[in-house]
Design a protein around this motif. Structure first.
Motif, PDB file in Angstrom:
ATOM      1  N   PRO A  77      35.129  64.010 -52.242  1.00  0.00           N
ATOM      2  CA  PRO A  77      36.210  62.833 -51.757  1.00  0.00           C
ATOM      3  C   PRO A  77      37.487  62.829 -52.541  1.00  0.00           C
ATOM      4  O   PRO A  77      37.426  63.378 -53.954  1.00  0.00           O
ATOM      5  N   GLU A 133      38.497  55.352 -47.908  1.00  0.00           N
ATOM      6  CA  GLU A 133      38.407  55.001 -46.646  1.00  0.00           C
ATOM      7  C   GLU A 133      37.306  56.133 -46.065  1.00  0.00           C
ATOM      8  O   GLU A 133      36.129  55.555 -45.521  1.00  0.00           O
ATOM      9  N   GLU A 150      39.331  66.960 -47.729  1.00  0.00           N
ATOM     10  CA  GLU A 150      38.053  66.511 -48.241  1.00  0.00           C
ATOM     11  C   GLU A 150      36.945  67.012 -47.482  1.00  0.00           C
ATOM     12  O   GLU A 150      36.022  67.689 -48.012  1.00  0.00           O
ATOM     13  N   PRO A 191      36.991  60.668 -45.366  1.00  0.00           N
ATOM     14  CA  PRO A 191      37.339  61.924 -45.684  1.00  0.00           C
ATOM     15  C   PRO A 191      38.534  62.455 -44.822  1.00  0.00           C
ATOM     16  O   PRO A 191      38.595  61.867 -43.812  1.00  0.00           O
ATOM     17  N   GLY A 192      39.819  62.991 -45.602  1.00  0.00           N
ATOM     18  CA  GLY A 192      40.706  63.648 -45.037  1.00  0.00           C
ATOM     19  C   GLY A 192      40.295  65.068 -44.558  1.00  0.00           C
ATOM     20  O   GLY A 192      39.295  65.565 -44.960  1.00  0.00           O
TER      21      GLY A 192
HETATM   22  N1  URA Z   1      41.559  58.819 -48.514  1.00  0.00           N
HETATM   23  C1  URA Z   1      40.547  58.387 -48.559  1.00  0.00           C
HETATM   24  O1  URA Z   1      40.416  57.042 -48.412  1.00  0.00           O
HETATM   25  N2  URA Z   1      39.266  59.060 -49.012  1.00  0.00           N
HETATM   26  C2  URA Z   1      39.494  60.329 -49.367  1.00  0.00           C
HETATM   27  O2  URA Z   1      38.526  60.972 -49.506  1.00  0.00           O
HETATM   28  C3  URA Z   1      40.764  60.977 -49.187  1.00  0.00           C
HETATM   29  C4  URA Z   1      41.849  60.371 -48.987  1.00  0.00           C
END
Ligand code: URA
Length: 202
Positions: free
Chosen positions: A56, A44, A50, A46-47
């Motif tokens: 990622p 989806e 990340e 980065p958190g």
């Molecule tokens: N969730 C995601 O969808 N992407 C990431 O890079 C990390 C957690």
């Protein structure tokens, strides 16, 4: 979007299309893995981890993904991992549709240039983004579709997000089964190179 938007390493080095994400990110998180990977995972966004490390899936979800890849005989180095959106949304909210649209060209170009055998969408946001419809990931995990991402025709496998296994242990088997399917459909399960890369993990 022109062919020039990603550099030779498939990276975006500078982008200010999404004001809220420019504000919340500390860096752009580009995809990692071989530029000719047979298997591409799309998450989806980065958190926090990340955003901090610039890669990622390096937090808890990344540990689940790495462990499961290993359980099916693959290593992280065998696959490409990227996201729909390359900048961390504030408060870890879902990316908004205009943000997904702003980043779509980068993802389309990355997929077109990598030209994988299979794209795996991790969770609801990437599955809906690339299929262009509502997706019930829990019931559709493991289903394969023909999709078009930009100019590229891709074979797409819907998969649960690895974080789903953290909240609901019963999802762990389904997640592993879908990753095993991904290894087989991409041809990585039996090409004899996975053991080689996995040695690097130890
Ligand atoms: N969730 C995601 O969808 N992407 C990431 O890079 C990390 C957690």
């Amino acid at each position: 979007m022109s062919e020039q938007s990603l550099d030779a390493d498939l990276c975006v080095s500078d982008c200010e299309r999404c004001p809220a994400l420019v504000e919340s990110r500390s860096r752009i998180v580009n995809g990692t893995g071989p530029r000719d990977a047979d298997l591409v995972f799309v998450g989806e966004a980065p958190g926090a981890n990340e955003d901090e490390e610039g890669e990622p899936f390096v937090g808890r979800s990344g540990t689940v993904l790495d462990d499961t890849l290993r359980d099916v005989g693959l290593a992280r180095a065998d696959v490409r991992i990227t996201n729909c959106v390359r900048c961390r949304p504030p408060d870890n909210r879902d990316p908004h549709s205009d943000e997904l649209d702003n980043c779509r060209g980068y993802l389309a170009e990355e997929i077109a240039r990598v030209d994988p055998e299979l794209v795996v969408t991790l969770g609801k946001v990437p599955s809906q983004h690339l299929l262009g419809r509502s997706v019930a990931v829990t019931s559709e995990t493991g289903e394969v579709f023909d999709a078009r991402v930009g100019d590229a025709a891709v074979r797409l496998l819907v998969c649960l997000h690895p974080a789903a296994t953290l909240y609901d242990r019963s999802q762990a088997d389904a997640f592993e089964e879908t990753i095993r399917q991904a290894a087989e459909l991409s041809g990585l399960a039996d090409d004899g190179t996975d053991g080689q890369s996995s040695l690097g993990d130890y």
